[in-house]
Motif scaffolding. Structure first.
Motif, PDB file in Angstrom:
ATOM      1  N   ASN A  21      45.569  40.312  44.731  1.00 32.63           N
ATOM      2  CA  ASN A  21      44.855  41.201  45.639  1.00 32.63           C
ATOM      3  C   ASN A  21      43.465  41.459  45.070  1.00 32.63           C
ATOM      4  O   ASN A  21      43.298  42.206  44.128  1.00 32.63           O
ATOM      5  N   ARG A  61      44.009  38.978  50.221  1.00 35.08           N
ATOM      6  CA  ARG A  61      45.362  38.828  49.637  1.00 35.08           C
ATOM      7  C   ARG A  61      45.796  37.365  49.667  1.00 35.08           C
ATOM      8  O   ARG A  61      45.782  36.722  50.712  1.00 35.08           O
ATOM      9  N   ILE A  88      44.281  48.553  31.991  1.00 32.97           N
ATOM     10  CA  ILE A  88      43.969  49.877  32.532  1.00 32.97           C
ATOM     11  C   ILE A  88      42.467  50.133  32.540  1.00 32.97           C
ATOM     12  O   ILE A  88      41.905  50.596  33.541  1.00 32.97           O
ATOM     13  N   LYS A  89      41.823  49.824  31.416  1.00 32.58           N
ATOM     14  CA  LYS A  89      40.430  50.215  31.276  1.00 32.58           C
ATOM     15  C   LYS A  89      39.491  49.307  32.056  1.00 32.58           C
ATOM     16  O   LYS A  89      38.310  49.610  32.177  1.00 32.58           O
ATOM     17  N   TRP A 103      40.379  48.121  35.196  1.00 32.60           N
ATOM     18  CA  TRP A 103      40.766  48.217  36.594  1.00 32.60           C
ATOM     19  C   TRP A 103      41.157  46.843  37.134  1.00 32.60           C
ATOM     20  O   TRP A 103      40.906  46.524  38.302  1.00 32.60           O
ATOM     21  N   LEU A 122      30.892  45.560  51.669  1.00 29.62           N
ATOM     22  CA  LEU A 122      30.495  46.954  51.759  1.00 29.62           C
ATOM     23  C   LEU A 122      30.203  47.548  50.401  1.00 29.62           C
ATOM     24  O   LEU A 122      29.955  48.718  50.293  1.00 29.62           O
ATOM     25  N   GLY A 123      30.257  46.734  49.368  1.00 34.86           N
ATOM     26  CA  GLY A 123      30.006  47.286  48.038  1.00 34.86           C
ATOM     27  C   GLY A 123      31.239  47.888  47.413  1.00 34.86           C
ATOM     28  O   GLY A 123      31.164  48.793  46.607  1.00 34.86           O
ATOM     29  N   PHE A 124      32.422  47.436  47.774  1.00 34.10           N
ATOM     30  CA  PHE A 124      33.632  47.946  47.168  1.00 34.10           C
ATOM     31  C   PHE A 124      34.105  47.080  46.018  1.00 34.10           C
ATOM     32  O   PHE A 124      35.148  47.341  45.458  1.00 34.10           O
ATOM     33  N   TRP A 140      48.474  44.541  33.491  1.00 33.59           N
ATOM     34  CA  TRP A 140      47.389  45.341  34.068  1.00 33.59           C
ATOM     35  C   TRP A 140      46.529  45.887  32.934  1.00 33.59           C
ATOM     36  O   TRP A 140      47.041  46.464  31.976  1.00 33.59           O
ATOM     37  N   SER A 179      44.173  43.390  41.540  1.00 31.74           N
ATOM     38  CA  SER A 179      45.488  43.468  40.907  1.00 31.74           C
ATOM     39  C   SER A 179      46.339  42.283  41.307  1.00 31.74           C
ATOM     40  O   SER A 179      46.123  41.661  42.349  1.00 31.74           O
ATOM     41  N   THR A 180      47.299  41.943  40.455  1.00 34.34           N
ATOM     42  CA  THR A 180      48.243  40.870  40.757  1.00 34.34           C
ATOM     43  C   THR A 180      49.659  41.415  40.630  1.00 34.34           C
ATOM     44  O   THR A 180      49.891  42.433  39.963  1.00 34.34           O
ATOM     45  N   ASP A 200      46.322  42.231  54.466  1.00 42.96           N
ATOM     46  CA  ASP A 200      46.858  43.106  53.416  1.00 42.96           C
ATOM     47  C   ASP A 200      48.325  43.448  53.609  1.00 42.96           C
ATOM     48  O   ASP A 200      49.063  43.601  52.637  1.00 42.96           O
ATOM     49  N   HIS A 235      33.665  46.703  42.989  1.00 41.54           N
ATOM     50  CA  HIS A 235      34.050  47.249  41.703  1.00 41.54           C
ATOM     51  C   HIS A 235      35.411  47.911  41.774  1.00 41.54           C
ATOM     52  O   HIS A 235      36.038  48.143  40.761  1.00 41.54           O
ATOM     53  N   MET A 236      35.886  48.223  43.002  1.00 32.99           N
ATOM     54  CA  MET A 236      37.186  48.842  43.130  1.00 32.99           C
ATOM     55  C   MET A 236      38.234  47.882  43.662  1.00 32.99           C
ATOM     56  O   MET A 236      39.344  47.849  43.197  1.00 32.99           O
ATOM     57  N   LEU A 237      37.883  47.120  44.672  1.00 31.05           N
ATOM     58  CA  LEU A 237      38.866  46.273  45.330  1.00 31.05           C
ATOM     59  C   LEU A 237      38.846  44.845  44.820  1.00 31.05           C
ATOM     60  O   LEU A 237      39.727  44.073  45.138  1.00 31.05           O
TER      61      LEU A 237
END
Lengths: 611, 351
Positions: free
Chosen positions: B135, B139, B157-158, B160, B43-45, B155, B124-125, B185, B47-49
């Motif tokens: 993740n 997952r 930060i910059k 993501w 879905l184009g996520f 992590w 993220s891990t 998840d 860059h976030m997920l």
């Protein structure tokens, strides 16, 4: 009052695209060329390349050769239509009206060319998405753009033709040419858009063009009734624009959307974000029923098994997660409007869904302590994608999410009580109070006057993020001593408070990120709204207005931009960029250079209502 | 089995052990634990997920007692793989009921890691007491059953993103054992209750049972590929239900396209396999085909000349061109007639 747009005007279409409630099309001014461009938000996410974009060119017949050539134009617009007028003595013009019926209309007195040109592709690939044209009947045709959908061109007056060039199965160019009649020089064309897997069934009764313009204006006027009319005069024009921006980003049911929702952008993130529906609702204080509908809209997509609400809804589907904002929004609407809009029937319908959403967090994201403290495994759980509260990684228990849960539980109890279920109401009231106590007992650092995120719910994370003060959103639920300390922190100059509002990271933080980061220092709308509303409901009205005024003034002067850097250079204590200029990229789409956004518009309206 | 060509996999699990050939710059040549390639578009996520994991996810390295990387060989049959090195052995099998890849052996230490630098939004891990969690568009949980582990969950930060996943496991009392799960998840991490030998035996038994449903004769490797990864060819199956399922999947993916599957469906009907399947599945197949036939009749039939046509090259697998006229095709008419005939016969059967 009407919003006026035009070249070089305060509200031009370089900065935010032009849309219409219920239209999938939108129009914007090209960043580099003096032309308008047409696109659609259903499938063309700007972050995916901008393939579905068309130039809108006004043509004139060149003297002597009679071949059409492109001419320069200026444009003006309001919520009714966009009009473009040739420069100079010649009187070529065109006008576009968007509709909520799957098409737009273009009229004019000169040839108009609509040509495919992707935004980010190399010139030889600028038309690559065109997979062919099908002309079954004379005078009209369908163009196929693959997964980006189809368009059907039909002339009501004048004619419409096309030209395309293919080479080895790849489209090199596609353009539709809309021609006025020879005798009266009139042109009126309908351009329809529809999904790749659907067919055009015809549109037998085209409306009068001027009637469509009037309908757009009436629709906007009707939408504005959701908002209080009383706005300080210095913000009146900006408030009008904010309402227009929200209205133009309002999608009708279709695709994955089952009820009207508000997109964050038409170009950048073309999604209805979960928590943004809630803060859109917070601004709609003149119509609490509509605000309630907006808050509840996400529950149409609640996972029946887990209770999760999706974080982002695109036209094609939804996924992800965002903070449980809905209780905070409902609490605010009740504080401003009373709760008469919560009928017993509505409460009966919704309290089980609210309860399920609470329990999704406390059971499936539990920190495993036997209470309602949760773990975030990703910053997106909180909405603060790059906040320094997550500097130590995951899992993190952050009090900003916990605060949202406190209010969500309280609102669940209220709904259950109004539905007549006192057992459920008592349970959620108790949980709300217990979690609030946990926040103040375990997640408050009195020395620094901040709330503290803890890794593994036990290891404090050092952070100067604004998120550490966000639990002020709990208002008078917090002890007065905490309220006083947070208010003092928020109004101390040069830390979080800046001349343009609250920075998402203290200006004294060595971790500031102000160029490409979201919540590592930029002054962003939702945090300013949450914290000023929190201060206001905590009884710190003067402090709330102090901050709101700074934020509102900047938006009035600079525009509905996603976020602002409050400084030009990194401070001397910065961990890696001490003394460096904060340079920003210039993307070639509607933006400034950070894009304009409805989240700024609705937060502006909520904060303006505090003044 | 040539595991360089075909991953170790299981028809009822998504986890795999595979070789990456280095064509993907983010996955240098080597052996990987991973996930079967995903189907369908995102879905184009991303860059976030984070992008969904697919193919090889974490590369496997083995180390000697001094910490030096050691080369190893991999051999496999259809139920398990064996890693042989100068410092010890590892056995790999798939625990299908819990969707886990099991790794067990006596090497001094091993490492499962991502080579690539963290990109924007790589997910993220988490460093767990007994392993790690990744993740990123899905997952993955790595559970260390025997051994001591370290995992860097820093992590960034910059960006993501967490730093690239890097799990290191040291043997305890000469033994290492771990499991890689692919989970929903919020699914609980299942308990490991079976030995790796039992997992391998179970895989073999499941594969053997599956082979019994295939048409004769069929190459063993081809049978394994069909079992582990599926097929578009319904004729592979002697079993009527499986044949119909495959034909149905093919039909569903053929909307708005030349119905090439018509020949296969007709042949299946003639063979009696469609008639032998259950009524519900037959009705589903009829429904899918009838929807498609309605589309052809409504939108791609020229009433004047009584011919079917294609509007776009993509409908018949051709290369797009500037020709906007309908393309008539007599073979299309035959395919549509064949499907209509099969549907009519099946409708009679399920009435």
């Amino acid at each position: 009052m009407s919003v006026k747009f035009g070249n070089g005007q305060k509200f031009d279409l370089i900065q935010a695209p032009y849309g219409r409630h219920g239209s999938y099309f939108y129009i914007y001014e090209d960043y580099n060329l003096p032309i308008l461009r047409l696109s659609g938000f259903k499938t063309d996410n700007a972050m995916q390349g901008g393939m579905f974009n068309f130039d809108i060119k006004l043509l004139q017949r060149a003297p002597y050769t009679q071949l059409p050539r492109e001419v320069r134009y200026r444009y003006t617009a309001d919520e009714g239509s966009v009009r473009f007028q040739q420069y100079g003595e010649a009187a070529g013009w065109g006008e576009i009206v968007l509709t909520d019926k799957g098409h737009l209309r273009i009229r004019g007195n000169a040839p108009i060319e609509v040509s495919l040109r992707a935004r980010n592709a190399a010139p030889e690939a600028a038309a690559a998405i065109c997979e062919g044209v099908f002309a079954r009947d004379a005078g009209k045709f369908e163009a196929n753009f693959g997964r980006f959908g189809k368009m059907f061109f039909e002339a009501i007056r004048g004619s419409v033709t096309w030209e395309s060039v293919f080479d080895n199965g790849v489209c090199k160019s596609f353009k539709a040419i809309l021609n006025p009649t020879d005798d009266t020089r009139e042109l009126d064309v309908g351009i329809h858009e529809y999904d790749a897997d659907t067919e055009f069934e015809g549109y037998p009764n085209y409306e009068d063009f001027d009637a469509l313009i009037a309908a757009n204006k009436a629709d906007f006027e009707n939408f504005k009734k959701n908002y209080p009319t009383a706005v300080p005069s210095e913000y009146a024009e900006t408030a009008e624009y904010a309402k227009w921006l929200i209205w133009s980003h309002r999608v009708k049911p279709g695709g994955y959307y089952v009820t009207p929702m508000i997109l964050m952008h038409l170009q950048w993130l073309t999604a209805a974000a979960s928590w943004q529906q809630s803060y859109n609702a917070m601004a709609q204080q003149a119509n609490p029923q509509e605000a309630w509908r907006q808050i509840c809209s996400l529950f149409e997509h609640q996972d029946p098994a887990t209770g999760q609400l999706p974080g982002m809804l695109f036209y094609s589907g939804g996924a992800g997660i965002q903070a449980p904002f809905q209780g905070f929004a409902l609490d605010w609407i009740i504080k401003r409007c009373g709760d008469d809009f919560l009928t017993a029937e509505e409460c009966t319908r919704m309290y089980p869904k609210f309860a399920k959403w609470v329990n999704f967090w406390t059971e499936l994201k539990t920190a495993g302590r036997g209470d309602d403290v949760i773990y975030a495994k990703s910053p997106h759980d909180s909405g603060w994608d790059d906040a320094s509260i997550f500097a130590d990684g995951f899992p993190a228990s952050n009090p900003d999410i916990l605060a949202f849960l406190v209010v969500l539980m309280e609102m669940t109890a209220l709904l259950a009580r109004k539905a007549g279920n006192s057992a459920v109401a008592d349970e959620f009231d108790k949980r709300s109070k217990r979690l609030l106590q946990t926040i103040t007992d375990e997640f408050w650092d009195d020395e620094s006057g901040q709330f503290v995120t803890k890794k593994f719910a036990s290891q404090p994370v050092k952070s100067l993020s604004l998120a550490t003060l966000q639990p002020i959103m709990l208002g008078k639920r917090l002890p007065q001593s905490i309220i006083d300390k947070v208010a003092a922190n928020l109004t101390k100059e040069g830390e979080w408070l800046t001349p343009i509002g609250l920075a998402s990271e203290s200006l004294k933080s060595p971790k500031l990120g102000l160029a490409h980061q979201f919540t590592l220092g930029r002054v962003i709308a939702p945090q300013n709204m949450i914290l000023t509303v929190g201060l206001f409901t905590a009884g710190k009205e003067a402090e709330a207005r102090l901050i709101a005024e700074r934020y509102l003034n900047n938006i009035r002067d600079k525009g509905m931009i996603l976020g602002f850097s409050p400084i030009d250079k990194y401070p001397d204590n910065h961990e890696s960029q001490a003394g460096e200029w904060i340079d920003l990229d210039l993307p070639p789409i509607a933006s400034d250079p950070w894009p304009w956004s409805t989240w700024t518009a609705n937060c502006f309206l909520t904060m303006a209502s505090l003044m | 089995m040539n595991i360089s060509k075909l991953p170790l996999a299981h028809g009822k699990a998504s986890v795999i052990f595979c070789r990456e050939n280095g064509a993907n710059s983010q996955k240098p040549q080597g052996w990987y634990v991973g996930i079967k390639p995903a189907r369908g578009a995102g879905l184009g996520f991303e860059h976030m997920l984070g992008a969904a994991q697919s193919g090889g996810v974490l590369q496997l390295q083995i180390f000697d007692t001094s910490g030096a990387e050691t080369a190893y060989d991999v051999t496999a049959d259809y139920s398990s793989a064996t890693i042989t090195s100068p410092v010890g052995e590892l056995k790999i099998a798939i625990d299908a009921p819990v969707n886990a890849l099991r790794i067990e052996g006596n090497v001094p230490s091993l490492r499962l890691f991502k080579q690539a630098a963290a990109g924007m939004g790589s997910g993220s891990t988490l460093n767990l007491p007994d392993g790690a969690e990744l993740n990123s568009g899905g997952r993955i949980v790595l559970k260390v059953l025997t051994g001591k582990h370290t995992f860097d969950d820093t992590w960034l930060i910059k960006q993501w993103s967490s730093v690239p996943a890097d799990l290191r496991v040291t043997a305890r009392n000469g033994k290492i054992s771990l499991a890689m799960f692919s989970l929903g998840d919020y699914a609980a991490v299942p308990e490991i209750t079976r030995s790796i030998a039992d997992c391998a035996a179970d895989s073999q038994a499941d594969f053997t049972a599956f082979k019994g449903k295939l048409s004769e004769p069929i190459d063993e490797t081809e049978a394994y590929s069909v079992w582990a990864f599926g097929t578009d060819d319904p004729f592979v199956f002697a079993d009527a239900e499986l044949a119909l399922e495959t034909a149905l999947a093919h039909a569903k993916s053929s909307a708005r396209k030349r119905p090439a599957y018509a020949a296969a469906v007709s042949a299946l009907y003639v063979s009696g396999k469609l008639s032998a399947a259950g009524a519900d599945k037959k009705r589903e197949l009829i429904s899918v085909i009838r929807n498609q036939l309605n589309w052809w009749n409504t939108y791609r039939f020229d009433a004047a000349s009584r011919r079917y046509f294609y509007a776009y090259a993509g409908e018949y697998g051709g290369a797009p061109s500037g020709d906007s006229s309908p393309k008539y095709d007599t073979e299309l008419h035959s395919l549509i007639s064949a499907l209509d005939s099969v549907c009519a016969n099946l409708e009679t059967e399920v009435r």
